[in-house]
Design an enzyme around this catalytic site. Structure first.
Site, PDB file in Angstrom:
ATOM      1  N   SER A   1      -7.871  -0.334   2.345  1.00  0.00           N
ATOM      2  CA  SER A   1      -7.315  -0.165   1.002  1.00  0.00           C
ATOM      3  C   SER A   1      -5.824   0.117   1.136  1.00  0.00           C
ATOM      4  CB  SER A   1      -8.057   0.944   0.260  1.00  0.00           C
ATOM      5  OG  SER A   1      -7.609   1.028  -1.080  1.00  0.00           O
ATOM      6  N   THR A   2      -5.354   1.285   0.720  1.00  0.00           N
ATOM      7  CA  THR A   2      -3.928   1.601   0.784  1.00  0.00           C
ATOM      8  C   THR A   2      -3.407   1.485   2.219  1.00  0.00           C
ATOM      9  OG1 THR A   2      -4.324   3.198  -0.979  1.00  0.00           O
ATOM     10  CG2 THR A   2      -2.202   3.314   0.153  1.00  0.00           C
TER      11      THR A   2
ATOM     12  N   HIS B   1      -8.786  -3.810  -0.895  1.00  0.00           N
ATOM     13  CA  HIS B   1      -8.584  -3.432  -2.285  1.00  0.00           C
ATOM     14  C   HIS B   1      -7.196  -3.874  -2.730  1.00  0.00           C
ATOM     15  CE1 HIS B   1     -11.576   0.123  -1.628  1.00  0.00           C
ATOM     16  NE2 HIS B   1     -12.195  -1.034  -1.738  1.00  0.00           N
TER      17      HIS B   1
ATOM     18  N   MET C   1      -7.269   5.094   0.553  1.00  0.00           N
ATOM     19  CA  MET C   1      -7.506   6.288  -0.246  1.00  0.00           C
ATOM     20  C   MET C   1      -8.922   6.252  -0.807  1.00  0.00           C
ATOM     21  SD  MET C   1      -4.987   7.785  -3.155  1.00  0.00           S
ATOM     22  CE  MET C   1      -3.741   8.003  -1.906  1.00  0.00           C
TER      23      MET C   1
ATOM     24  N   ASP D   1     -14.484   4.677  -0.292  1.00  0.00           N
ATOM     25  CA  ASP D   1     -15.208   3.413  -0.251  1.00  0.00           C
ATOM     26  C   ASP D   1     -15.414   2.970   1.190  1.00  0.00           C
ATOM     27  OD1 ASP D   1     -16.488   1.095  -1.191  1.00  0.00           O
ATOM     28  OD2 ASP D   1     -14.624  -0.057  -1.044  1.00  0.00           O
TER      29      ASP D   1
END
Length: 345
Positions: A164-165, A191, A281, A284
């Protein structure tokens, strides 16, 4: 701080920021040069960065900021179809944390959704601690010794990886260490806004030896290819070994969901599943990776020493879902080693 050369868009972004009580506008400037001059005085918690700027562009500005006064940066992408999108992705590689769509007029359809995404990203990224970019990541030798741990009990047949991030540059580094003839198919969840996924896959395809493309419904995954979950769809591997795309509701606010991918790979491949959870972050992927490990698969999490945001890997470690925790530069070589084992079998 807003960095945007268009007066209209700058005012629109200021209006968007003013609509969130968690955010206060520290400054709004029209060029990268002005942003660099103002940064030591304003010291913002987060920067909204346009890429297409007069003089110094947003990519070079990101590099300079991350080298001189590291600050969380959210890239505002003008278009997902023109050449500036590749520059936006390279800004992520230079240290920016996320990329979102540039807002359109208030009367335009979809404005409020884009505005809410911008507000949320600015607030979330303002909380991320960033470090000065020094080219290559420093890796502790003690951590690099960890690959000597017990290998997977079975030869892996499929690799599932999620982030993600901070994910795009991390994925580029990991996949860039794999050879073009890597003997496993790679299923990937990142993401990112739905509008960016095709451009992200194209950008990644130009950086790594493997062929990268958006996953298609009903495809049979092939070795040496990376299948990226498309925007706003879950990616799954069926028990028959076929890729499935699902519009099922988001899981923990995420679609695509890393947990749904990992869970499906665990069910389809069992002891021959290989899973990797990188920076991000939230949590997930943590539950799915844990299920993969319990099914006999081999799981790797990014170590805290290199993760931009340690949330997702940390959650997997807490749940007991990590077979091995490695700093980012060691993950690709480890996966290559596991692939060579498969090729030699």
């Amino acid at each position: 701080m807003i960095v945007e050369d268009s007066t209209v868009v700058r005012r629109l972004l200021a209006h968007i920021v003013s609509g969130d009580p968690r955010l206060v506008l520290a400054a709004a400037v029209a060029s990268a040069e002005e942003a660099l001059r103002e940064l030591p005085r304003v010291r913002p918690d987060v920067i909204s960065m346009d890429i297409r700027l007069p003089g110094m562009d947003g990519l070079e500005a990101t590099r300079r900021i991350m080298a001189e006064q590291p600050t969380p940066i959210v890239v505002i992408a003008d278009s997902v179809r023109d050449s500036t999108f590749g520059i936006s992705m390279n800004a992520l590689k230079a240290g920016a944390l996320s990329v979102v769509e540039k807002p359109v007029g208030i009367e335009t359809g979809g404005h409020e959704q884009i505005a809410e995404t911008i507000r949320t990203q600015l607030y979330i990224m303002s909380q991320v601690p960033v470090i000065r970019q020094r080219g290559t990541l420093a890796v502790r030798p003690r951590l690099l010794a960890e690959p000597a741990q017990r290998p997977p009990p079975q030869q892996p047949a499929v690799l599932a990886i999620a982030a993600s991030t901070g994910g795009p540059p991390a994925l580029a580094q990991v996949l860039g260490a794999l050879p073009a003839d890597y003997p496993l198919p790679v299923l990937l969840v990142q993401h990112m806004g739905a509008a960016f996924m095709e451009g992200f896959a194209s950008w990644l395809n130009g950086l790594v030896p493997l062929k990268v493309a958006l996953a298609q419904e009903g495809e049979v995954p092939q070795p040496g290819r990376v299948y990226v979950a498309p925007g706003d769809r879950h990616l799954l591997l069926s028990p028959q070994g076929v890729l499935r795309l699902s519009s099922e509701k988001p899981l923990a606010s995420q679609r695509p969901s890393a947990t749904i991918l990992f869970r499906s790979v665990a069910a389809a491949a069992g002891e021959r599943a290989l899973g990797v959870l990188l920076t991000g972050m939230g949590e997930d992927g943590a539950v799915g990776l844990t299920e993969m490990r319990r099914a006999g698969g081999y799981t790797i999490t990014e170590h805290e020493s290199t993760a931009v945001v340690y949330g997702m890997p940390a959650a997997a470690v807490r749940l007991g879902g990590s077979s091995l925790s490695l700093p980012l530069p060691a993950i690709g070589p480890r996966l290559a080693q596991l692939g060579r084992r498969e090729a030699q079998a």
